[in-house]
Design a protein around this motif. Structure first.
Motif, PDB file in Angstrom:
ATOM      1  N   UNK A 115       0.826  -1.203   0.000  1.00 41.29           N
ATOM      2  CA  UNK A 115       0.000   0.000   0.000  1.00 41.29           C
ATOM      3  C   UNK A 115       0.865   1.261   0.000  1.00 41.29           C
ATOM      4  N   UNK A 116       1.883   1.264   0.819  1.00 40.77           N
ATOM      5  CA  UNK A 116       2.772   2.417   0.893  1.00 40.77           C
ATOM      6  C   UNK A 116       3.446   2.688  -0.452  1.00 40.77           C
ATOM      7  N   UNK A 117       3.998   1.632  -1.060  1.00 43.93           N
ATOM      8  CA  UNK A 117       4.685   1.785  -2.343  1.00 43.93           C
ATOM      9  C   UNK A 117       3.709   2.184  -3.450  1.00 43.93           C
ATOM     10  N   UNK A 118       2.514   1.607  -3.424  1.00 45.48           N
ATOM     11  CA  UNK A 118       1.525   1.896  -4.465  1.00 45.48           C
ATOM     12  C   UNK A 118       1.086   3.354  -4.429  1.00 45.48           C
ATOM     13  N   UNK A 119       0.743   3.834  -3.233  1.00 42.31           N
ATOM     14  CA  UNK A 119       0.273   5.216  -3.111  1.00 42.31           C
ATOM     15  C   UNK A 119       1.394   6.196  -3.443  1.00 42.31           C
ATOM     16  N   UNK A 120       2.585   5.890  -2.979  1.00 45.90           N
ATOM     17  CA  UNK A 120       3.726   6.769  -3.291  1.00 45.90           C
ATOM     18  C   UNK A 120       3.968   6.831  -4.800  1.00 45.90           C
ATOM     19  N   UNK A 121       3.876   5.686  -5.484  1.00 41.85           N
ATOM     20  CA  UNK A 121       4.127   5.653  -6.923  1.00 41.85           C
ATOM     21  C   UNK A 121       3.026   6.364  -7.710  1.00 41.85           C
ATOM     22  N   UNK A 122       1.781   6.232  -7.265  1.00 38.22           N
ATOM     23  CA  UNK A 122       0.677   6.785  -8.052  1.00 38.22           C
ATOM     24  C   UNK A 122       0.460   8.273  -7.800  1.00 38.22           C
ATOM     25  N   UNK A 123       0.753   8.728  -6.579  1.00 43.56           N
ATOM     26  CA  UNK A 123       0.514  10.137  -6.252  1.00 43.56           C
ATOM     27  C   UNK A 123       1.784  10.972  -6.304  1.00 43.56           C
ATOM     28  N   UNK A 124       2.935  10.304  -6.180  1.00 43.08           N
ATOM     29  CA  UNK A 124       4.193  11.041  -6.138  1.00 43.08           C
ATOM     30  C   UNK A 124       4.380  11.812  -4.841  1.00 43.08           C
ATOM     31  N   UNK A 125       3.610  11.481  -3.823  1.00 41.85           N
ATOM     32  CA  UNK A 125       3.638  12.239  -2.576  1.00 41.85           C
ATOM     33  C   UNK A 125       3.874  11.319  -1.380  1.00 41.85           C
ATOM     34  N   UNK A 126       4.913  11.626  -0.618  1.00 45.67           N
ATOM     35  CA  UNK A 126       5.145  10.888   0.622  1.00 45.67           C
ATOM     36  C   UNK A 126       4.079  11.237   1.656  1.00 45.67           C
ATOM     37  N   UNK A 127       3.611  12.470   1.641  1.00 41.62           N
ATOM     38  CA  UNK A 127       2.575  12.885   2.591  1.00 41.62           C
ATOM     39  C   UNK A 127       1.289  12.093   2.358  1.00 41.62           C
ATOM     40  N   UNK A 128       0.917  11.931   1.091  1.00 37.53           N
ATOM     41  CA  UNK A 128      -0.283  11.150   0.782  1.00 37.53           C
ATOM     42  C   UNK A 128      -0.116   9.704   1.220  1.00 37.53           C
ATOM     43  N   UNK A 129       1.056   9.131   0.946  1.00 38.17           N
ATOM     44  CA  UNK A 129       1.314   7.745   1.345  1.00 38.17           C
ATOM     45  C   UNK A 129       1.240   7.596   2.857  1.00 38.17           C
ATOM     46  N   UNK A 130       1.818   8.564   3.577  1.00 33.16           N
ATOM     47  CA  UNK A 130       1.784   8.510   5.033  1.00 33.16           C
ATOM     48  C   UNK A 130       0.387   8.639   5.589  1.00 33.16           C
ATOM     49  N   UNK A 131      -0.423   9.503   4.983  1.00 28.97           N
ATOM     50  CA  UNK A 131      -1.802   9.699   5.445  1.00 28.97           C
ATOM     51  C   UNK A 131      -2.628   8.438   5.232  1.00 28.97           C
ATOM     52  N   UNK A 132      -2.507   7.842   4.059  1.00 33.39           N
ATOM     53  CA  UNK A 132      -3.243   6.617   3.757  1.00 33.39           C
ATOM     54  C   UNK A 132      -2.838   5.508   4.727  1.00 33.39           C
ATOM     55  N   UNK A 133      -1.531   5.367   4.974  1.00 32.09           N
ATOM     56  CA  UNK A 133      -1.054   4.329   5.868  1.00 32.09           C
ATOM     57  C   UNK A 133      -1.541   4.558   7.297  1.00 32.09           C
ATOM     58  N   UNK A 134      -1.544   5.829   7.723  1.00 26.99           N
ATOM     59  CA  UNK A 134      -1.979   6.133   9.085  1.00 26.99           C
ATOM     60  C   UNK A 134      -3.437   5.759   9.288  1.00 26.99           C
ATOM     61  N   UNK A 135      -4.298   6.102   8.313  1.00 30.51           N
ATOM     62  CA  UNK A 135      -5.722   5.779   8.425  1.00 30.51           C
ATOM     63  C   UNK A 135      -5.928   4.270   8.398  1.00 30.51           C
ATOM     64  N   UNK A 136      -5.236   3.591   7.509  1.00 27.93           N
ATOM     65  CA  UNK A 136      -5.340   2.130   7.426  1.00 27.93           C
ATOM     66  C   UNK A 136      -4.898   1.485   8.744  1.00 27.93           C
TER      67      UNK A 136
END
Length: 417
Positions: free
Chosen positions: A44-65
């Motif tokens: 999930x972390x790698x996917x969101x980072x690759x698709x959005x280009x944002x570490x902040x977005x990846x961190x937010x998604x991971x935190x909620x999950x």
């Protein structure tokens, strides 16, 4: 004794655990499903980072999950206790797999909306099936011999730790040949296959959320000398000590990174993490082979005390190599302590409540770790590193010492569940 119960052995072994009728089926299927908890987070972390280009977005998604997965675990476990593994786990696993697949599709696209990813991740975490808690509750029902059950729990704890090591390795291999989102699809397949294998086992098929039976009643007898631990006291003790151990471990990664930077040896970090896992695996396996006569509650407090004391001492290491040695020594206490916490919760919870009792232990450990990780980020750089190690270990030491002191009313009537 029921037809499916193992013969009580004077020298229970790991082989005897696996020879118990239906244990290998339940254990293997659950481990296959639980592998998703080692593959899904990194995917999930790698996917969101690759698709959005944002570490902040990846961190937010991971935190909620992570938050929904951990905080709602007892509620999902309560569904299993209420309706039985088959009726509760099957829809949870189907929903979880579908949401992981939806996340894979969304993350595979170009610039997916972050709120949609957050919503999907939160929903997936909310329905993640509590396979670990169910496995331990089923083992307790199948194995009335408490010494044999201790070995079964030790084996389960060590295997679970290895899953969290092998899961990321599997994702690493997969991403060499496919997009990161493929790891989410694989995770969906793992949880479906494992859950279906578990709920179709003869040991689970007939469970419909009953409040116990002969095996369940036998498993409340406790272990070691002395009376059985009172219901609420035992569960609360297991939860409190687990949360304090989570504090120790939640700050550990950041503290080790800071230690490596301070000594200009960042390469010590993977060695220290590996030493902790290796020590934990060895300690867990040893716990299952030693004939102990110490009550589970006392053993839990002593092991937590050892874990906290050793990790506090690790902060005084003069060299990174010494740190690795101290961490390996601390790891020897980790899996045995977690095993003892799960056993104490199981002994104390009473029939019909064991799944959620185990889930609360796991939730407490993870919640303590999350809080400690945030606190460590605020403390590191502001206080001496040795003091940071000591502060993170302090809750485990204090909780262990407090729980070792007998309560004045311990001789009174057992609370009603």
């Amino acid at each position: 004794m029921s037809a499916t119960s193992p013969a009580l052995s004077p020298t229970p072994t790991y082989a005897a655990v696996l020879r118990t009728p239906h244990v290998r089926r339940v254990f293997g299927a659950a481990l296959l499903g639980r592998l998703t908890y080692g593959t899904a987070p990194l995917s999930l972390l790698l996917s969101v980072r690759a698709s959005t280009g944002s570490y902040a977005a990846a961190g937010t998604v991971m935190a909620v999950w992570g938050l929904t997965t951990v905080l709602l675990s007892p509620a999902r476990a309560a569904l299993v206790d209420r309706f039985g593994p088959r009726r509760a786990l099957t829809p949870l696993a189907l929903a979880y797999a579908l949401l992981l697949a939806a996340l894979a599709v969304a993350a595979a696209g170009t610039a997916p909306p972050v709120p949609a990813l957050v919503a999907l991740a939160g929903a997936a975490g909310a329905v993640a099936p509590p396979l670990g808690a169910v496995t331990r509750a089923r083992l307790s029902a199948m194995i009335p011999d408490r010494d044999l059950l201790r070995r079964a729990y030790s084996l389960d704890t060590v295997a679970e730790e290895l899953l969290f090591v092998s899961g990321p390795l599997l994702v690493g291999l997969l991403t060499g040949y496919a997009p990161a989102a493929a790891g989410l699809a694989v995770s969906a397949g793992l949880v479906l296959a494992g859950t279906l294998g578990l709920v179709t086992s003869p040991a689970v098929r007939g469970e419909t959320g009953s409040e116990g039976g002969p095996a369940a009643e036998a498993s409340t007898a406790g272990t070691g000398p002395g009376p059985r631990t009172p219901v609420r006291t035992g569960v609360v003790r297991a939860i409190a000590v687990s949360a304090s151990m989570g504090v120790c471990l939640g700050a550990f990664d950041l503290l080790v990174i800071a230690f490596g930077d301070e000594h200009r040896m960042p390469g010590v970090v993977p060695w220290a993490l590996a030493a902790l896992s290796a020590g934990s695996a060895v300690g867990g396996l040893v716990l299952g082979t030693v004939d102990l006569r110490i009550p589970t509650a006392v053993r839990l407090s002593l092991l937590a005390l050892g874990l906290g004391a050793v990790l506090a001492a690790a902060g005084l290491s003069p060299h990174p190599y010494a740190l690795v040695g101290w961490v390996a020594l601390g790891g020897l206490f980790l899996a045995p302590a977690l095993t003892s916490a799960y056993l104490l919760a199981d002994e104390s919870a009473g029939p019909g409540r064991r799944t959620r009792a185990g889930a609360w232990v796991n939730t407490a450990f993870n919640a303590g770790g999350t809080a400690a990780a945030a606190a460590a980020g605020l403390l590191v750089g502001r206080l001496p590193l040795a003091l940071c190690f000591a502060l993170m270990a302090l809750p485990a030491v204090v909780t262990a010492l407090v729980t070792l002191v007998p309560a004045p009313s311990a001789a009174g009537a057992e609370p009603r569940e």
